[in-house]
Scaffold this active site. Structure first.
Site, PDB file in Angstrom:
ATOM      1  N   HIS A  66       0.902  -1.207   0.120  1.00  0.00           N
ATOM      2  CA  HIS A  66      -0.164   0.132   0.005  1.00  0.00           C
ATOM      3  C   HIS A  66       1.130   1.345  -0.022  1.00  0.00           C
ATOM      4  O   HIS A  66       1.983   1.405   0.798  1.00  0.00           O
ATOM      5  CB  HIS A  66      -0.931   0.038   1.579  1.00  0.00           C
ATOM      6  CG  HIS A  66      -2.361  -1.245   1.625  1.00  0.00           C
ATOM      7  ND1 HIS A  66      -3.296  -0.975   2.149  1.00  0.00           N
ATOM      8  CD2 HIS A  66      -1.860  -1.994   0.272  1.00  0.00           C
ATOM      9  CE1 HIS A  66      -3.929  -2.191   2.018  1.00  0.00           C
ATOM     10  NE2 HIS A  66      -3.078  -2.756   0.958  1.00  0.00           N
ATOM     11  N   GLU A  68       1.031   3.897   1.622  1.00  0.00           N
ATOM     12  CA  GLU A  68       0.867   3.771   2.660  1.00  0.00           C
ATOM     13  C   GLU A  68       2.744   2.879   3.425  1.00  0.00           C
ATOM     14  O   GLU A  68       4.026   4.377   3.908  1.00  0.00           O
ATOM     15  CB  GLU A  68       0.222   3.770   4.582  1.00  0.00           C
ATOM     16  CG  GLU A  68      -1.081   4.637   4.419  1.00  0.00           C
ATOM     17  CD  GLU A  68      -2.324   4.126   3.497  1.00  0.00           C
ATOM     18  OE1 GLU A  68      -2.080   3.708   2.433  1.00  0.00           O
ATOM     19  OE2 GLU A  68      -3.390   4.217   3.396  1.00  0.00           O
ATOM     20  N   CYS A  96      -5.966   1.878   6.035  1.00  0.00           N
ATOM     21  CA  CYS A  96      -7.395   0.509   6.243  1.00  0.00           C
ATOM     22  C   CYS A  96      -6.231   0.110   7.571  1.00  0.00           C
ATOM     23  O   CYS A  96      -5.198   0.712   8.237  1.00  0.00           O
ATOM     24  CB  CYS A  96      -6.547  -0.569   5.254  1.00  0.00           C
ATOM     25  SG  CYS A  96      -5.312  -1.191   4.760  1.00  0.00           S
ATOM     26  N   CYS A  99      -2.237   0.090   7.324  1.00  0.00           N
ATOM     27  CA  CYS A  99      -1.442   1.060   7.489  1.00  0.00           C
ATOM     28  C   CYS A  99      -1.542   1.808   8.557  1.00  0.00           C
ATOM     29  O   CYS A  99      -0.626   2.076   9.474  1.00  0.00           O
ATOM     30  CB  CYS A  99      -2.693   1.945   6.531  1.00  0.00           C
ATOM     31  SG  CYS A  99      -2.187   1.126   4.770  1.00  0.00           S
TER      32      CYS A  99
END
Length: 167
Positions: A66, A68, A96, A99
């Protein structure tokens, strides 16, 4: 992933947040052209941009890639420490659970995100992991910065994914 370090001066905190979210949005748009879910992120440490990135799950065949996660890793490498205490993370979509956990463990000081995520958001949409009072670190959180633009990039990406192929 790294950016030219150096603090930038802004007229207001809102103007600063919109500027950096614009950089994250540019990363999200690049992700879309690569077939990735269009999420982008930028990390500032002590006011200086140290990393920017985007989702890369499809290309890497790795669900942990991801935006992040990639930016936090690059930021930790750039500053030589896993604790990013004087940092601000800008991301185009509400983080999410994975993260959010990494954000807490990295001791990010402030999280600014664009679009809310009603299906997986952990900064207030389905749960608020980032500000859970039982955790030993809780960053400042600001959501909804350039939310329409961030949401539109995601909506267009998924609209195109749902359209049948021509030919």
């Amino acid at each position: 992933m790294a950016l030219t370090p150096g603090p930038v001066t802004f007229a207001s905190r809102d103007a600063e947040d919109e500027y950096w979210m614009g950089i994250a949005l540019a990363e999200a748009r690049v992700a879309a052209t690569q077939g990735e879910v269009p999420v982008g992120a930028v990390l500032l440490v002590s006011g200086a941009a140290v990393a920017k990135g985007r989702n890369a799950m499809v290309g890497a065949k790795d669900a942990t890639q991801h935006a992040e996660m990639r930016v936090l890793k690059a930021g930790a490498y750039a500053v030589g420490d896993t604790r990013l205490i004087q940092s601000t993370l800008y991301v185009t979509l509400e983080p999410c659970a994975m993260c959010a956990g990494a954000i807490v463990l990295s001791r990010v000081g402030r999280v600014v995100f664009g679009a809310w995520d009603d299906k997986a958001g952990m900064a207030g949409s389905i749960h608020d992991l980032l500000r859970n009072p039982r955790l030993n670190h809780r960053p400042e959180v600001k959501g909804g910065v350039l939310a329409e633009e961030c949401g539109a990039v995601l909506a267009e990406f998924f609209k195109q994914k749902r359209q049948p192929a021509e030919g």
